[in-house]
Scaffold this motif. Structure first.
Motif, short mmCIF file in Angstrom:
data_model
loop_
_atom_site.label_atom_id
_atom_site.label_comp_id
_atom_site.label_asym_id
_atom_site.label_seq_id
_atom_site.Cartn_x
_atom_site.Cartn_y
_atom_site.Cartn_z
N ASP A 73 0.82 -1.21 0.00
CA ASP A 73 0.00 0.00 0.00
C ASP A 73 0.86 1.26 0.00
OD1 ASP A 73 -2.04 -1.76 0.29
OD2 ASP A 73 -2.36 -1.37 2.42
N VAL A 74 0.19 2.38 -0.34
CA VAL A 74 0.76 3.68 -0.05
C VAL A 74 0.21 4.06 1.31
CG1 VAL A 74 0.88 6.08 -0.73
CG2 VAL A 74 0.79 4.30 -2.48
N VAL A 75 1.06 4.15 2.30
CA VAL A 75 0.59 4.36 3.66
C VAL A 75 1.00 5.74 4.17
CG1 VAL A 75 0.69 3.53 6.04
CG2 VAL A 75 0.71 1.90 4.15
N PHE A 76 0.03 6.47 4.71
CA PHE A 76 0.30 7.76 5.34
C PHE A 76 0.31 7.53 6.82
CE2 PHE A 76 -2.04 8.45 1.48
CZ PHE A 76 -1.40 9.51 0.87
N ASP A 77 1.42 7.75 7.46
CA ASP A 77 1.49 7.54 8.89
C ASP A 77 1.52 8.89 9.59
OD1 ASP A 77 1.83 6.65 11.40
OD2 ASP A 77 3.80 5.72 11.09
N ASN A 78 0.33 9.39 9.88
CA ASN A 78 0.22 10.60 10.68
C ASN A 78 1.06 11.76 10.13
OD1 ASN A 78 -0.75 12.06 12.86
ND2 ASN A 78 1.03 11.57 14.11
N GLY A 83 -3.78 7.10 6.77
CA GLY A 83 -4.63 6.33 5.85
C GLY A 83 -3.77 5.53 4.91
N ALA A 84 -4.41 4.87 3.97
CA ALA A 84 -3.65 4.04 3.04
C ALA A 84 -4.38 3.93 1.72
CB ALA A 84 -3.43 2.66 3.63
N ILE A 85 -3.62 3.87 0.64
CA ILE A 85 -4.20 3.57 -0.66
C ILE A 85 -3.85 2.12 -0.94
CG2 ILE A 85 -4.36 4.24 -3.08
CD1 ILE A 85 -2.93 6.86 -2.31
N SER A 131 4.90 5.85 3.27
CA SER A 131 5.68 4.74 2.75
C SER A 131 4.95 4.07 1.60
CB SER A 131 6.03 3.74 3.85
OG SER A 131 4.86 3.24 4.42
N ILE A 132 5.74 3.60 0.66
CA ILE A 132 5.20 2.89 -0.50
C ILE A 132 5.89 1.53 -0.52
CG2 ILE A 132 5.05 2.85 -3.02
CD1 ILE A 132 5.00 5.93 -2.94
N ASN A 133 5.12 0.48 -0.66
CA ASN A 133 5.67 -0.88 -0.66
C ASN A 133 6.54 -1.11 0.57
OD1 ASN A 133 4.46 -1.05 -3.13
ND2 ASN A 133 6.36 -0.79 -4.29
N GLY A 134 6.15 -0.53 1.68
CA GLY A 134 6.89 -0.74 2.92
C GLY A 134 8.15 0.08 3.04
N GLU A 135 8.50 0.86 1.98
CA GLU A 135 9.69 1.70 2.07
C GLU A 135 9.27 3.14 2.30
OE1 GLU A 135 11.45 1.28 -1.78
OE2 GLU A 135 11.16 -0.90 -1.70
#
Ligand SMILES: Nc1ncnc2c1ncn2[C@@H]1O[C@H](COP(=O)(O)OP(=O)(O)OP(=O)(O)O)[C@@H](O)[C@H]1O
Ligand SMILES: [Mg+2]
Lengths: 266, 275
Positions: B15-20, B40-42, B77-81
């Protein structure tokens, strides 16, 4: 498509006669000036010790141009101008890039550079002559430093004028620094840098001819000064005419180049 | 903080993850809290749209995902990076005109591929296909100066699509288009996307467009902005032309409209009317 082609051809049809009419008027003005000069010098309204009739300049040129001495003078002046201009480019553009990249340096150095612009650099000529001797060296130093300043300043201004979105775009596609400069920055800035480059060339010509006039051992400017001091007005004017023709030629080449670049870039 | 939604087990590495994440700009005239606490996350293969009042930080959010801006708080982060700069598998379409005025349409569209080092023949072939997709066939040799604003925007869209990104970030890409072209390009975009199923983050202020295109619509609040509500668009795909007339479409549209209106009034002041 076809409509567009039509409108553009209509525009160019309208434009061409206007341009040629302007050129025609320009030629009429030039010929009229020459005629007035011919008349005023021949009738003595202008003393022949100041100015000789254009027809006499032409006959002088006809005998001067084929000589070996003229060839050497012209070659010396041209190479001096080209070397000075090349130095101006090679140092001026990176200097402009530096002033843009490091805005603090730009703010600190800009007053110096602008002062350099306004200062009669030729005052350093005697010092340089003492240091380097009577050769092309001191002339190149002065003409190159005169040429460098407008090139550096316009490079800086042009780079500052690039829309931030282009930096964002280059960044977003992960362009390398080299790609960033070659594919984005320079093409974007070229139309704006070009007037500065043109000015840089003109300054190289002025610097070279003026220094030659003051003191040199060879060159078109030197020859004009030599005949001036000998009170040989006719030959002095023949060499002045050479400088005028040279400037007009160079300027039209640069204008043509500028137009081409603008057409390709805008 | 109460707004932080903990990253739960439903989210994946891909996912594309937004961490705060948050972004604060410091300028001469003071600090602007452009984005505050967005989480959130895409998910893989999802199309997410973001709507919100003007100036709430949508473009800022996009720039942070694209690696052009470093968040002052949290991380993407994208793909965990973790995103530390622009990524090769991400492509962006900007809100403003970003065409290179000295290049032809063809070379503008091929620009991203050129930077990636694709040989000329190959990148031109791919560019030509994208030019056809965005309806600019016949304009390959034109320069941006000879195009309308909407056509330039389509060049930028084609450039991003040509890069075949895994994450596509679009900032009001259809802003300069008329209603018909907008819908046409929207349908084309969906058609391409149904095939590639990459992750899309799409910013728009057109609620209909957001509903029609997306799997999720994130409604952003006025500054300092958070994601106020995530609205899942449960309309079946593929979405044919008549989708706009479905009762469910209308429902979702009304719901989003109500949410946006509250936020717009906060920005523009009570009593402000929406156009
Ligand atoms: N580089 C910057 N420096 C300072 N403030 C900025 C900068 N970029 C954006 N801002 C501020 O951050 C806020 C959010 O800007 P942003 O461009 O993200 O809004 P937006 O939601 O995209 O608006 P719009 O819908 O009008 O495009 C604005 O108040 C803006 O003034
Ligand atoms: Mg924006």
């Amino acid at each position: 498509m076809t409509v567009q082609e039509k409108t553009s051809s209509v525009q160019s049809q309208q434009r061409t006669p206007l341009v040629s009419r302007a050129a025609l008027v320009r030629w009429v003005i030039i010929l009229a000036l020459v005629a007035v000069l011919e008349f005023t010098t021949r009738t003595g309204m202008i003393s022949q010790s100041l100015m000789v009739p254009p027809s006499e300049i032409l006959t002088r040129l006809a005998s001067i141009v084929p000589t070996e001495q003229f060839g050497q003078d012209a070659a010396r002046t041209l190479t001096t101008i080209l070397v000075a201009f090349s130095i101006g480019l090679v140092l001026g553009i990176p200097l402009g890039v530096f002033l843009w990249r490091v805005p603090a340096a730009g703010r600190i150095l800009e007053p110096f550079i602008v002062t350099g612009y306004a200062m009669p650099t030729l005052l350093f000529y005697p010092v340089l002559l003492a240091l380097m001797g009577l050769n092309a060296g001191p002339i190149i130093v002065i003409a190159a430093s005169m040429s460098l300043i407008p090139i550096a300043l316009t490079t800086m201004v042009a780079l500052n004028a690039i829309k931030p979105i282009l930096h964002k775009l280059a960044n977003s596609v992960s362009a390398s620094p080299r790609q960033y400069y070659l594919k984005v920055l320079f093409p974007a800035a070229t139309p704006l840098i070009f007037p500065g480059v043109k000015l840089g060339f003109i300054y190289a010509v002025i610097g070279t001819v003026a220094m030659e006039f003051i003191l040199a051992s060879q060159g078109v400017g030197f020859r004009a000064g030599f005949y001036y001091r000998e009170l040989n007005t006719a030959d002095m004017w023949a060499y002045i005419a050479v400088v005028i023709v040279l400037s007009v030629l160079v300027n039209s080449v640069l204008t043509w180049l500028e137009k081409r670049i603008r057409r390709d870039m805008l | 903080m109460s707004q932080v939604s903990p990253i739960d087990s439903v989210e994946h590495d891909s996912d594309v993850v937004f961490d705060n994440i948050g972004m604060t700009f410091g300028t001469a005239s003071g600090v602007t809290h452009a984005v505050a606490n967005v989480s959130g996350a895409i998910p893989e293969g999802k199309f997410v749209s973001v709507i919100g009042p003007s100036g709430c930080g949508k473009s800022t959010l996009l720039d942070m995902v694209g690696g052009l801006l470093k968040p002052t708080q949290g991380s993407v982060s994208i793909n965990g990076e973790s995103v530390t700069g622009p990524r090769r598998d991400t492509a962006m379409v900007f809100q403003e005109d970003s065409t290179l005025h000295w290049r032809t349409v063809l070379d503008n569209v091929a620009f991203g591929l050129e930077v990636k080092g694709l040989p000329k023949a190959e990148r031109h072939e791919r560019a030509r296909r994208m030019i056809e997709l965005v309806g600019l066939t016949g304009f390959e040799d034109h320069r941006p100066g000879q195009l309308s604003g909407g056509m330039k925007q389509r060049v930028a869209i084609a450039r991003a699509l040509a890069m075949e990104p895994r994450v596509l970030l679009m900032d009001e890409p259809f802003g300069a288009l008329d209603q018909q072209t907008r819908q046409f390009i929207g349908r084309e975009l969906l058609r391409i996307w149904e095939k590639t199923r990459n992750r899309v983050l799409f910013i728009t202020h057109d609620i209909q467009e957001a509903v029609y295109l997306s799997d999720e619509v994130w409604v952003m609040s006025a500054r300092p902005s958070v994601v106020k509500e995530v609205v899942t668009i449960d309309l079946p795909r593929p979405r044919p032309e008549g989708t706009h007339a479905l009762p469910r479409f209308r429902e979702l549209e009304d719901h989003l409209w109500a949410l946006v209106k509250v936020e717009a009034e906060k920005t523009l002041g009570p009593g402000a009317r929406l156009a």
